[in-house]
Design a protein around this motif. Structure first.
Motif, mmCIF file in Angstrom:
data_model
loop_
_atom_site.group_PDB
_atom_site.id
_atom_site.type_symbol
_atom_site.label_atom_id
_atom_site.label_comp_id
_atom_site.label_asym_id
_atom_site.label_seq_id
_atom_site.Cartn_x
_atom_site.Cartn_y
_atom_site.Cartn_z
ATOM 1 N N SER A 1 0.836 -1.206 0.000
ATOM 2 C CA SER A 1 0.000 0.000 0.000
ATOM 3 C C SER A 1 0.866 1.249 0.000
ATOM 4 N N ASP A 2 0.238 2.360 -0.405
ATOM 5 C CA ASP A 2 0.903 3.670 -0.416
ATOM 6 C C ASP A 2 2.266 3.579 -1.116
ATOM 7 N N LEU A 3 2.200 3.253 -2.391
ATOM 8 C CA LEU A 3 3.415 3.080 -3.182
ATOM 9 C C LEU A 3 3.971 4.422 -3.637
ATOM 10 N N ALA A 4 5.269 4.441 -3.913
ATOM 11 C CA ALA A 4 5.925 5.634 -4.454
ATOM 12 C C ALA A 4 7.106 5.208 -5.301
ATOM 13 N N TYR B 1 0.924 6.102 -5.360
ATOM 14 C CA TYR B 1 -0.341 5.381 -5.401
ATOM 15 C C TYR B 1 -0.832 5.269 -3.971
ATOM 16 N N ALA B 2 -1.959 5.898 -3.677
ATOM 17 C CA ALA B 2 -2.476 5.926 -2.313
ATOM 18 C C ALA B 2 -3.342 4.702 -2.053
ATOM 19 N N GLY B 3 -3.237 4.173 -0.841
ATOM 20 C CA GLY B 3 -4.058 3.042 -0.440
ATOM 21 C C GLY B 3 -3.452 1.716 -0.835
ATOM 22 N N MET B 4 -4.239 0.657 -0.592
ATOM 23 C CA MET B 4 -3.777 -0.698 -0.856
ATOM 24 C C MET B 4 -3.963 -1.043 -2.329
ATOM 25 N N VAL B 5 -3.009 -1.786 -2.876
ATOM 26 C CA VAL B 5 -3.102 -2.235 -4.261
ATOM 27 C C VAL B 5 -4.346 -3.102 -4.428
ATOM 28 N N GLN B 6 -5.074 -2.884 -5.522
ATOM 29 C CA GLN B 6 -6.296 -3.639 -5.797
ATOM 30 C C GLN B 6 -6.132 -4.376 -7.120
ATOM 31 N N PRO B 7 -5.715 -5.665 -7.081
ATOM 32 C CA PRO B 7 -5.564 -6.416 -8.335
ATOM 33 C C PRO B 7 -6.876 -6.492 -9.098
ATOM 34 N N GLY B 8 -6.754 -6.451 -10.434
ATOM 35 C CA GLY B 8 -7.936 -6.544 -11.270
ATOM 36 C C GLY B 8 -8.273 -7.978 -11.620
ATOM 37 N N VAL B 9 -9.032 -8.132 -12.685
ATOM 38 C CA VAL B 9 -9.453 -9.475 -13.107
ATOM 39 C C VAL B 9 -8.848 -9.857 -14.449
ATOM 40 N N ALA B 10 -8.253 -8.899 -15.155
ATOM 41 C CA ALA B 10 -7.693 -9.171 -16.481
ATOM 42 C C ALA B 10 -6.189 -9.363 -16.388
ATOM 43 N N THR C 1 8.858 1.970 -3.571
ATOM 44 C CA THR C 1 8.722 1.740 -2.132
ATOM 45 C C THR C 1 7.256 1.537 -1.784
ATOM 46 N N SER C 2 7.040 0.825 -0.660
ATOM 47 C CA SER C 2 5.696 0.562 -0.174
ATOM 48 C C SER C 2 5.667 0.738 1.330
#
Length: 568
Positions: free
Chosen positions: A196-199, A211-220, A262-263
């Protein structure tokens, strides 16, 4: 009781659990060892959790960065070394108490260490103290074999917690048989949260992407810049920050770059270059000078030869040019900006009662006419002439304009000279007006060489007395004759409307490119011109043409040839 585990895990070794232990612990041991027998792991999950990942690249210092994409992966880690997840410290030695301080709220679901431990405990942080009344630990889950490890004692053992906990700190209490050095070096954590909270930073600077917040993997599974893929991969553009670093046409070296991801939450992190599109800049010089100064004493053309660097096969294809132009031109413009060349066939001799006039075509941008510039020569010792502006129809002038009489010009010389005939006050013009300019010779004789007419038959010429009437040229100059139509040669001087300004400069690269209009300033204006088909270009030289509709000094600087990026 004694439980023996067969070929699923420990080569017949036996694990003894005291019946005095809490009943739930005995039950958990049975459950976990049964799971290990039924689902024998064949490979150890790598401890791949980290809070940062980086890649090293080089960027040409003279690069124009059109696109630069990196591939970022931020997935859930298998396991994370405790020393990478937070600060690991010892709070007590007997029993061994180890604190992992994450510095932020982290979800923990278990630990892994290369020891079989039948009695340890794990406790969450309550904000001011650890929750010693609640032990979330569980005993052995599995101990998979892996050829990478030299002996059974090196194989990590998984200890899943009874439940996931979310905590800023974690307290682990081990038996005295384990040393702190071993825990500090070997302990691994199961952190189920996604990063989460990547830079992303360049060479340790301020973040150029976040990138704010937790990573949200998609479906594709397809990779893109808008959505994470199903395996938590995202394409990130670093085009803008890299454009700011490069683009120095005076340099030929490369810029070393460390691109770091970084995360805030540890996970599986990876970053690598995905694709890029670069062009290269090369500063041009002219007789060892990088700048050009050109005086437009009258409207006209400046041609600058451009060449790719290198020799032979090593010369990269030329894509275009960028440059800086500085000037402070007056508002008066000339149309057309380039005088037509004489056709060498027709030359009118005027004077002694003979006059000629020409229709003023292609002057719609001008709302005021301030003068006429005409190329004349004289065989006389000295000649004198003036220009009179007429209104009329497309076929011929009909009425002289009283205020449209220029001051006389007096000159001598058989060589052709472009002479300016200025009116005392500008003459207002509108789209409905048809203007003709008549050349009135008041002393001596003058010659006016004509040009071949264009396909539209613009700038037709009429002959007559100074006061008219006006008649067409002889039929030998008709469109269907071998000589063809002829046209007058002149420049119309005037002013455009403030609401529709007419740029003083027209720039083009090679004869087949579309010209662009430009109004330079004292401080300079940068402009880029590309060949019509830059991607398919194979040329290594070109000509830059700068046509001016105004008079004045033009400074040309920072002329940079743009070439393809090639690998030699």
């Amino acid at each position: 009781m004694a439980i023996s585990v067969g070929n699923g895990g420990y080569s017949g070794k036996r694990l003894h659990v005291s019946a005095s232990q809490e009943p739930h612990r005995v039950q958990l041991v049975e459950e976990q060892l049964a799971y290990a027998v039924q689902n024998p792991p064949i490979k150890v999950i790598t401890a791949n959790g980290t809070s940062s990942a980086s890649t090293s690249v080089t960027l040409p210092a003279n690069a124009l960065v059109d696109e630069y994409l990196v591939k970022v992966q931020a997935a859930r880690a298998g396991y994370t070394e405790a020393k990478l997840a937070g600060e690991v410290r010892q709070s007590s030695s007997s029993p061994l108490e180890v604190v992992i301080d994450f510095g932020a709220m982290v979800t923990v679901s278990g630990i892994r260490i290369p020891y079989i431990v039948t009695d340890y405990s794990a406790h969450a942080w309550l904000g001011s103290k650890f929750d010693l009344l609640n032990d979330v630990s569980r005993v052995l889950k599995s101990r998979p074999a892996d050829a990478r490890y030299g002996s059974d004692s090196d194989v990590p053992v998984v200890y899943s917690f009874a439940q996931e906990i979310r905590t800023e700190r974690l307290l682990l209490i081990f038996p005295d048989s384990i040393s702190f050095a071993t825990v500090q070096d070997k302990l691994e954590l199961s952190l189920p949260d996604l990063p989460s909270d990547l830079a992303i930073t360049l060479n340790g600077g301020v973040p150029v992407w976040q990138y704010a917040g937790m990573v949200q993997p998609g479906v594709a599974s397809e990779l893109g810049e808008e959505q994470w893929s199903d395996n938590a991969v995202l394409l990130v553009s670093l085009t803008s920050p890299l454009q700011a670093l490069a683009g120095d046409a005076t340099r030929s070296d490369s810029i070393p770059l460390t691109i770091e991801l970084t995360s805030k939450t540890s996970g599986y992190l990876d970053i690598d270059r995905y694709s890029h599109s670069l062009r290269l800049l090369h500063r041009q010089s002219f007789n060892s000078e990088s700048d050009l100064n050109f005086d437009y004493v009258m409207e006209g053309k400046l041609a600058i030869a451009l060449d790719s660097p290198g020799t032979g096969q090593a010369k990269p294809p030329l894509l275009g040019v960028q440059l800086k132009l500085s000037a402070d031109f007056p508002l008066q413009r000339a149309l057309p900006p380039l005088g037509a060349a004489a056709n060498g066939i027709c030359e009118l001799v005027l004077g002694n009662g003979k006059a000629a006039c020409v229709r003023l075509d292609d002057i719609d941008p001008l709302v005021q006419i301030s003068g006429i510039r005409i190329p004349l020569s004289t065989p006389s010792t000295r000649a004198e002439a003036r220009v009179v502006l007429w209104r009329g129809k497309d076929e011929a002038p009909t009425e002289a304009i009283e205020a449209g009489v220029s001051a006389p010009q007096s000159w001598s010389g058989e060589d052709e000279q472009w002479l300016s005939f200025d009116f005392a006050e500008p003459i207002e013009s509108s789209d409905a007006d048809v203007f003709w300019a008549a050349i009135m010779v008041e002393r001596g004789e003058v010659s006016w060489a004509l040009a071949a007419a264009n396909n539209s038959g613009h700038y037709p010429v009429r002959l007559g007395a100074p006061s008219g009437p006006w008649r067409a040229l002889p039929a030998i100059f008709a469109s269907d004759t071998s000589l063809g139509l002829v046209a007058g040669r002149l420049h119309v001087l005037g002013f455009a409307a403030e609401t529709k300004p007419l740029a003083p400069l027209q720039l083009s690269l090679n004869t087949n490119s579309t010209p662009i209009e430009l109004t330079p300033t004292k401080d300079g204006v940068s402009v880029q011109l590309l060949l019509d088909n830059p991607n398919g270009s194979s040329v290594t030289s070109a000509e830059l043409t700068i046509i001016s509709r105004a008079l004045g000094n033009l400074a040309v600087s920072e002329v940079d040839v743009i070439t393809k990026e090639i690998t030699v």
